[in-house]
Design a protein around this motif. Structure first.
Motif, PDB file in Angstrom:
ATOM      1  N   SER A  61     108.020   4.363  64.219  1.00  0.00           N
ATOM      2  CA  SER A  61     108.366   5.803  65.404  1.00  0.00           C
ATOM      3  C   SER A  61     108.554   7.104  64.640  1.00  0.00           C
ATOM      4  O   SER A  61     108.047   8.122  65.343  1.00  0.00           O
ATOM      5  N   ALA A 111     110.410   4.230  75.566  1.00  0.00           N
ATOM      6  CA  ALA A 111     109.209   5.383  74.802  1.00  0.00           C
ATOM      7  C   ALA A 111     110.477   6.273  74.666  1.00  0.00           C
ATOM      8  O   ALA A 111     111.332   6.520  73.141  1.00  0.00           O
ATOM      9  N   SER A 113      95.491   0.484  74.569  1.00  0.00           N
ATOM     10  CA  SER A 113      95.837   0.159  73.102  1.00  0.00           C
ATOM     11  C   SER A 113      94.127   1.547  72.780  1.00  0.00           C
ATOM     12  O   SER A 113      94.773   1.842  72.200  1.00  0.00           O
ATOM     13  N   HIS A 170      95.882   5.114  73.278  1.00  0.00           N
ATOM     14  CA  HIS A 170      97.644   5.165  73.159  1.00  0.00           C
ATOM     15  C   HIS A 170      97.600   5.999  71.879  1.00  0.00           C
ATOM     16  O   HIS A 170      98.012   7.270  71.768  1.00  0.00           O
ATOM     17  N   GLU A 171      96.537   6.707  70.431  1.00  0.00           N
ATOM     18  CA  GLU A 171      96.362   7.571  70.278  1.00  0.00           C
ATOM     19  C   GLU A 171      96.329   8.588  70.351  1.00  0.00           C
ATOM     20  O   GLU A 171      96.483   9.623  70.095  1.00  0.00           O
ATOM     21  N   ALA A 206      98.994   9.572  72.630  1.00  0.00           N
ATOM     22  CA  ALA A 206     100.144   9.555  71.778  1.00  0.00           C
ATOM     23  C   ALA A 206      99.937  11.821  71.237  1.00  0.00           C
ATOM     24  O   ALA A 206     100.840  12.348  71.118  1.00  0.00           O
ATOM     25  N   SER A 239     107.188  12.361  77.232  1.00  0.00           N
ATOM     26  CA  SER A 239     106.424  11.312  77.842  1.00  0.00           C
ATOM     27  C   SER A 239     105.394  11.129  79.108  1.00  0.00           C
ATOM     28  O   SER A 239     105.416  11.846  79.540  1.00  0.00           O
ATOM     29  N   TRP A 273     105.838   9.164  67.337  1.00  0.00           N
ATOM     30  CA  TRP A 273     105.645   9.036  68.828  1.00  0.00           C
ATOM     31  C   TRP A 273     106.749   7.624  68.945  1.00  0.00           C
ATOM     32  O   TRP A 273     106.611   6.665  67.904  1.00  0.00           O
ATOM     33  N   ILE A 304     106.598   3.831  71.419  1.00  0.00           N
ATOM     34  CA  ILE A 304     106.101   3.401  72.752  1.00  0.00           C
ATOM     35  C   ILE A 304     106.883   2.014  73.264  1.00  0.00           C
ATOM     36  O   ILE A 304     107.535   1.870  72.873  1.00  0.00           O
ATOM     37  N   SER A 305     106.588   1.985  74.939  1.00  0.00           N
ATOM     38  CA  SER A 305     107.972   0.379  75.018  1.00  0.00           C
ATOM     39  C   SER A 305     106.071   0.156  76.190  1.00  0.00           C
ATOM     40  O   SER A 305     105.188   0.748  76.556  1.00  0.00           O
ATOM     41  N   ASN A 306     105.897  -0.804  75.689  1.00  0.00           N
ATOM     42  CA  ASN A 306     104.502  -1.669  76.263  1.00  0.00           C
ATOM     43  C   ASN A 306     105.394  -3.050  77.132  1.00  0.00           C
ATOM     44  O   ASN A 306     105.548  -3.206  76.366  1.00  0.00           O
ATOM     45  N   ILE A 317     104.578   6.752  76.488  1.00  0.00           N
ATOM     46  CA  ILE A 317     104.364   6.768  74.871  1.00  0.00           C
ATOM     47  C   ILE A 317     105.250   8.566  75.591  1.00  0.00           C
ATOM     48  O   ILE A 317     105.153   9.201  76.125  1.00  0.00           O
TER      49      ILE A 317
END
Length: 258
Positions: free
Chosen positions: A184, A140, A229, A232-233, A236, A219, A189, A191-193, A203
């Motif tokens: 991004s 991320a 999920s 995430h927001e 972030a 991060s 921002w 993300i690495s999922n 994130i």
């Protein structure tokens, strides 16, 4: 296999190789890894031992770094006053997210980890090794940094990073990587999922100065079972807020040094 040429480059190649290994290495392995003749590698190691950068184990004859490099690194980090100025922001983000917070700084065209704060108090804790270099295409933090570059430079830097030091890290193909950078950049921002590590989500956001220059990334990372999920927001937003504060505080490092 890495090819090195000049005397100075050879010395630094030896130091970098030994720094990447936790245990001492035999002469033959060092020579092979750096594509050097044993006699040349031995001369380099003898010189570095005399200078106090490397030591040879009496029992095995193997070579390893002394603590001199680590001491100088810590001394330099203290001189930058990054920790003095930025640590409170990282601690606040770790407390708010209850996950691991990490910060990296831009060094040339790469990112280097320099600080982390563990926010998880109970249950599973994500606590990776603090390898100096950040893998740009799959983390991320790396994606957040790449998103601040123009597309051509982002692709070039990501490809160069993936093959540096002889590593075989896979790089996302050009089109998906460009789409990732675009997303991004638009949202602020990255993300690495579970791309960098199975079961881990991270994130990150770039740390920018008022001039627009990117100086680092920050991060939040943790187990995918917690960083779902739905979060995430929320995460972030916290990461971007912290990045904004760090960007405002960054110039104060010079004042702290004065």
């Amino acid at each position: 296999m890495r090819v090195v040429n000049s005397l100075v480059e050879r010395c630094f190649a030896v130091i970098e190789l030994l720094a990447s290994e936790a245990s001492a290495m035999r002469l033959g392995e060092i020579a092979e890894r750096l594509n050097l003749q044993k006699s040349a590698a031995h001369r380099m190691l003898t010189t570095l031992c005399e200078m106090g950068w490397v030591e040879q184990e009496s029992a095995t004859g193997f070579y390893k770094l002394t603590l001199r490099l680590a001491i100088l690194g810590q001394r330099f980090l203290r001189a930058t006053h990054i920790s003095d100025v930025c640590q409170p922001v990282l601690e606040d983000l770790a407390a708010e997210s209850t996950e691991l917070v990490r910060m990296a700084v831009v060094q040339g065209e790469t990112l280097t980890w320099i600080a982390q704060v563990q926010g998880a108090r109970n249950g599973l804790k994500y606590q990776p090794e603090m390898d100096a270099k950040v893998a740009l295409a799959i983390t991320a933090n790396g994606k957040a940094y790449l998103s601040t570059l123009n597309p051509t430079d982002a692709i070039r830097v990501a490809i160069n990073d993936s093959v540096s030091d002889g590593q075989k890290r896979s790089v996302v193909s050009v089109e998906p990587l460009m789409e990732e950078m675009k997303r991004s950049q638009q949202r602020g921002w990255a993300i690495s999922n579970e791309e960098a590590e199975p079961g881990v989500v991270a994130i990150a956001a770039p740390i920018k100065l008022a001039s627009g220059k990117t100086v680092g990334t920050v991060s939040v990372a943790g187990p995918s079972t917690r960083l779902t999920s739905e979060r995430h927001e929320e995460i972030a937003a916290s990461v971007m807020s912290a990045a904004g504060k760090l960007g405002e505080l960054w110039p104060l490092r010079q004042q702290a040094g004065g």
